[in-house]
Design an enzyme around this catalytic site. Structure first.
Site: not given
Ligand code: SF4
Length: 412
Positions: A150, A157, A141, A154, A362, A137-138, A318, A355, A159
């Site tokens: 993971c 998350c 990088r 979370c 960002k 995107r940038y 997000d 974001d 993603r």
């Molecule tokens: S934020 Fe998403 S990618 Fe990062 S540790 Fe938590 S679940 Fe995994």
């Protein structure tokens, strides 16, 4: 069940967090796993194998599950899987429905409520992927996604469409194509390995990737984004650190949201990484009911410095589908930033960012310190609210005299 951490940071609705408890380093303890040998408990693979992943396990270990958590857990495996390492589970206060650790990892039924403006890919990563698993995107990088797994998941998350594969995204990184793209793109000087969590790869697999990236002459800088030091500090072995230090300059961004996550185990793991010469930064997400108050956030930032970690970003959460119950307001974020800047060590102040939804990248968001500005002067205010003028200099023209109306001589 170990509740030795429960005093520092759990909040009743009308109970402010206690700053001195928040800043204490304590062990997560063994809790339900007191029968497990030290060798097993300290083995990261044992921790992964024994994660809490089902409603049955959760109910057995935490009979205080609320109806919202019960319903959320029943549905979790069709959205974002439930997984919590035994180590991290011990940080939950089962007696406290508002426990900030609990809100981050135990699914809630509110995850199924989606607002109109929420998205499954709020940062539009998929549309910025020249090859699967690589986000460019940038200009200089790339984000290199190495896995969809993971140590724990979370609930907010960004993603979540991808990690854990609960919703059938079916992510399969193709390292050959990802590395080939970087090799063919000389503008890429910075590669961020992320996922999922790159530290879930074996040392050998990770070393192979780092070594191949290091062979590309225009790649100057490598980064790893990982929440493993927080979810699974046992993974940060001396062998891993010895391997990582061969690939400098290598930075690591960890992800911690609450001071209670910074246990003695985590402090030791971060110390091992720092001793390997890896500069450490932290990314936090501003989360309702978790860290959306100044006392908690200040304790987190100061405690990170004690762990040799520089607070790097504070993210506005997000617009991920089903995250409204965890999203604090931008007003709250600005209020917290206002309370940090100038009031504590500059190193302890992260950059607050949003974001930009839809893939804008960002955007820094700051309380307003520049009150007005014209060709002659800038009017600013400091952290105490005092107002000052700074005489503007014409580009390249030395400032010869301060305008008369400046009343605060220490400014000039
Ligand atoms: S934020 Fe998403 S990618 Fe990062 S540790 Fe938590 S679940 Fe995994």
């Amino acid at each position: 069940m170990s509740t030795n951490l429960s005093e520092g940071g759990s909040r009743g609705a009308d109970e402010p967090p206690n700053p001195s408890n928040l800043k204490q380093f304590q062990s997560a303890g063994r809790g339900f796993w007191s029968h497990v040998s030290d060798a097993d408990w300290n083995d990261w693979r044992w921790q992964l194998k024994n994660r809490i992943t089902s409603l049955e396990q959760l109910q057995r270990l935490m009979p205080t599950l609320t109806p919202e958590e019960h319903a959320g857990t029943m549905l979790a495996n069709s959205k974002l899987a439930l997984a919590i390492t035994p180590y991290f589970f011990n940080l939950i206060d089962p007696a406290d429905e508002n426990c900030p650790i609990r809100w981050q990892v135990i699914p809630r039924v509110e995850e199924t409520h989606t607002a109109l403006w929420e998205m499954s890919d709020p940062c539009a990563e998929d549309s910025h992927s020249p090859v699967p698993g690589l986000v460019h995107r940038y200009p200089d990088r790339v984000l290199f996604l190495v896995t969809d797994r993971c140590a724990s998941y979370c609930r907010y998350c960004t993603r979540s469409r991808l990690v854990s594969n609960a919703s059938g995204y079916d992510f399969h990184p193709d390292f050959e194509r990802q590395i080939d793209y970087i090799r063919r793109t000389p503008s890429v000087r910075d590669v961020l390995l992320s996922g999922g969590d790159p530290l879930l790869l074996s040392d050998e697999k990770l070393e192979n990737l780092l070594g191949r990236l290091r062979e590309i002459p225009h790649v100057e800088f490598l980064r790893i984004g990982s929440r493993i030091p927080i979810f699974l500090p046992q993974r940060v072995t001396p062998a891993l650190c010895a391997m990582l230090k061969k690939y400098h300059p290598l930075f690591m961004s960890i992800h911690s949201n609450h001071p209670r996550e910074l246990t003695t185990e985590v402090r030791e793991a971060l110390g091992r990484l720092a001793d390997a010469g890896i500069p450490l930064g932290n990314q936090s997400v501003l989360l309702r009911n978790v860290n959306d108050d100044l006392t908690t956030m200040r304790a987190l930032m100061q405690k990170l410095l004690m762990c040799r970690v520089k607070p790097y970003y504070l993210y506005q959460c997000d617009l991920i589908a089903g995250s409204a119950h965890l999203r604090a307001s931008v007003r709250k974020g600005l209020e917290i930033m206002e309370g940090l800047r100038g009031h504590t060590t500059g190193y302890a102040v992260p950059q607050y960012v949003i974001d930009a939804p839809g893939g804008g990248g960002k955007v820094p968001v700051n309380p307003e310190y520049v009150l007005s500005r014209n060709a002659d002067r800038v009017v600013i205010r400091n952290f105490e609210g005092r107002i000052f003028e700074y005489p503007e200099a014409a580009d390249g023209t030395p400032l010869v005299a301060a305008p008369r109306e400046i009343e605060e001589p220490e400014l000039v």
